[in-house]
Design an enzyme around this catalytic site. Structure first.
Site, short mmCIF file in Angstrom:
data_model
loop_
_atom_site.label_atom_id
_atom_site.label_comp_id
_atom_site.label_asym_id
_atom_site.label_seq_id
_atom_site.Cartn_x
_atom_site.Cartn_y
_atom_site.Cartn_z
N GLY A 151 -12.66 36.72 -5.06
CA GLY A 151 -13.99 37.20 -4.95
C GLY A 151 -14.85 37.01 -6.20
CG ASN A 185 -15.50 23.93 -1.62
OD1 ASN A 185 -15.15 24.86 -1.81
ND2 ASN A 185 -14.49 23.07 -1.98
CD GLU A 239 -15.39 27.12 -10.52
OE1 GLU A 239 -15.52 27.88 -9.61
OE2 GLU A 239 -14.14 26.78 -10.92
CG LEU A 243 -7.62 29.36 0.01
CD1 LEU A 243 -6.14 30.22 -0.66
CD2 LEU A 243 -7.45 28.07 -1.00
CG ASP A 265 -11.24 19.52 -2.30
OD1 ASP A 265 -11.92 20.40 -1.95
OD2 ASP A 265 -9.87 19.51 -2.63
CG HIS A 276 -12.25 20.90 -6.13
ND1 HIS A 276 -11.24 21.65 -5.12
CD2 HIS A 276 -11.66 20.17 -6.96
CE1 HIS A 276 -10.14 21.26 -5.78
NE2 HIS A 276 -10.39 20.34 -6.73
C1 GRF Z 1 -12.48 28.62 -8.16
O1 GRF Z 1 -11.25 27.78 -8.50
C2 GRF Z 1 -13.35 27.79 -7.54
O2 GRF Z 1 -13.24 26.32 -8.06
C3 GRF Z 1 -12.45 27.69 -6.14
O3 GRF Z 1 -11.98 28.97 -5.88
C4 GRF Z 1 -11.71 29.55 -7.07
C5 GRF Z 1 -12.61 30.87 -7.09
O4 GRF Z 1 -11.97 31.72 -6.34
N1 GRF Z 1 -13.25 27.19 -5.01
P1 GRF Z 1 -12.64 33.49 -6.52
O5 GRF Z 1 -14.08 33.33 -6.45
O6 GRF Z 1 -11.95 33.81 -7.56
O7 GRF Z 1 -12.03 34.03 -5.40
#
Ligand code: GRF
Length: 193
Positions: free
Chosen positions: A12, A97, A169, A82, A140, A99
């Site tokens: 999260g 999303n 990110e 997921l 993706d 990635h």
């Molecule tokens: C990151 O690798 C992001 O790129 C992917 O999920 C991960 C982050 O998950 N989509 P979280 O926010 O730490 O649960």
């Protein structure tokens, strides 16, 4: 202010970043609905968030988008979610999303978390990065909204590379959400501009 649903399955951190930015006025989409598909850290962040939000535990696309419609959600942001989604007509180009690689490299089924960074390093790539994209019915694969490139070093471990990517990110994803909220993203086929 548009309403955003955030879908998570993991720690999260991405959700927490959205919460923090919204609280400080730097996110122009209200993360007022959180949907998880399993018991996960994201639930704790949702429980501790100061604003009143609605939290759901759901897995199937139909149930998820029914909840989104009920709350008049304009944007769905996947944050480490997921489960595979089937995007209904009314949410095409409304589900984003992020990635942790430069798509189309190192994406697809099974490419998540440390698997991505391990594969990048095993291949000997000199750069990696992150990609924000609209979600379609393939993993993706949907139209790319934004990408950031970072260096990858032979001495990196997957964890070190993941940390370097994640820092970017935390900037790229909210930037793309704000662009969406301000109607700055147009889509033609798979090209955004
Ligand atoms: C990151 O690798 C992001 O790129 C992917 O999920 C991960 C982050 O998950 N989509 P979280 O926010 O730490 O649960």
């Amino acid at each position: 202010m548009i309403k955003m649903a955030v879908l998570a399955s993991g720690t999260g951190r991405t959700l927490l970043n959205f919460f923090d930015l919204y609280k400080s006025g730097r996110l122009q989409a209200d993360p007022c609905v959180v949907i998880v598909d399993r018991q996960c850290g994201a639930l704790d962040h949702a429980a501790n968030y100061v604003n009143k939000i609605d939290v759901y535990r759901l897995k199937g696309s139909e149930d998820i988008f029914t909840v989104c419609r009920k709350h008049n959600i304009k944007l769905v942001a996947l944050a480490g979610f997921l489960s595979k989604l089937e995007i209904p007509e009314d949410y095409v180009n409304r589900v984003m999303n992020i990635h942790p690689s430069l798509l189309p490299s190192f994406g697809g089924k099974g490419m998540y978390g440390h698997h991505v960074h391990q594969a990048v390093l095993d291949y000997g790539c000199k750069v990696s990065g992150c990609t924000v994209h609209f979600v379609d019915n393939e993993y993706d694969h949907g139209p790319i909204i934004g990408q950031v490139v970072i260096p990858a070093y032979a001495v990196d471990t997957p964890d070190i590379l993941a940390k370097r990517v994640f820092e970017k990110e935390c900037i790229l994803y909210p930037d793309c959400v704000n662009d969406f909220a301000n109607k700055r993203i147009r889509v033609k086929g798979r090209i955004t501009f």
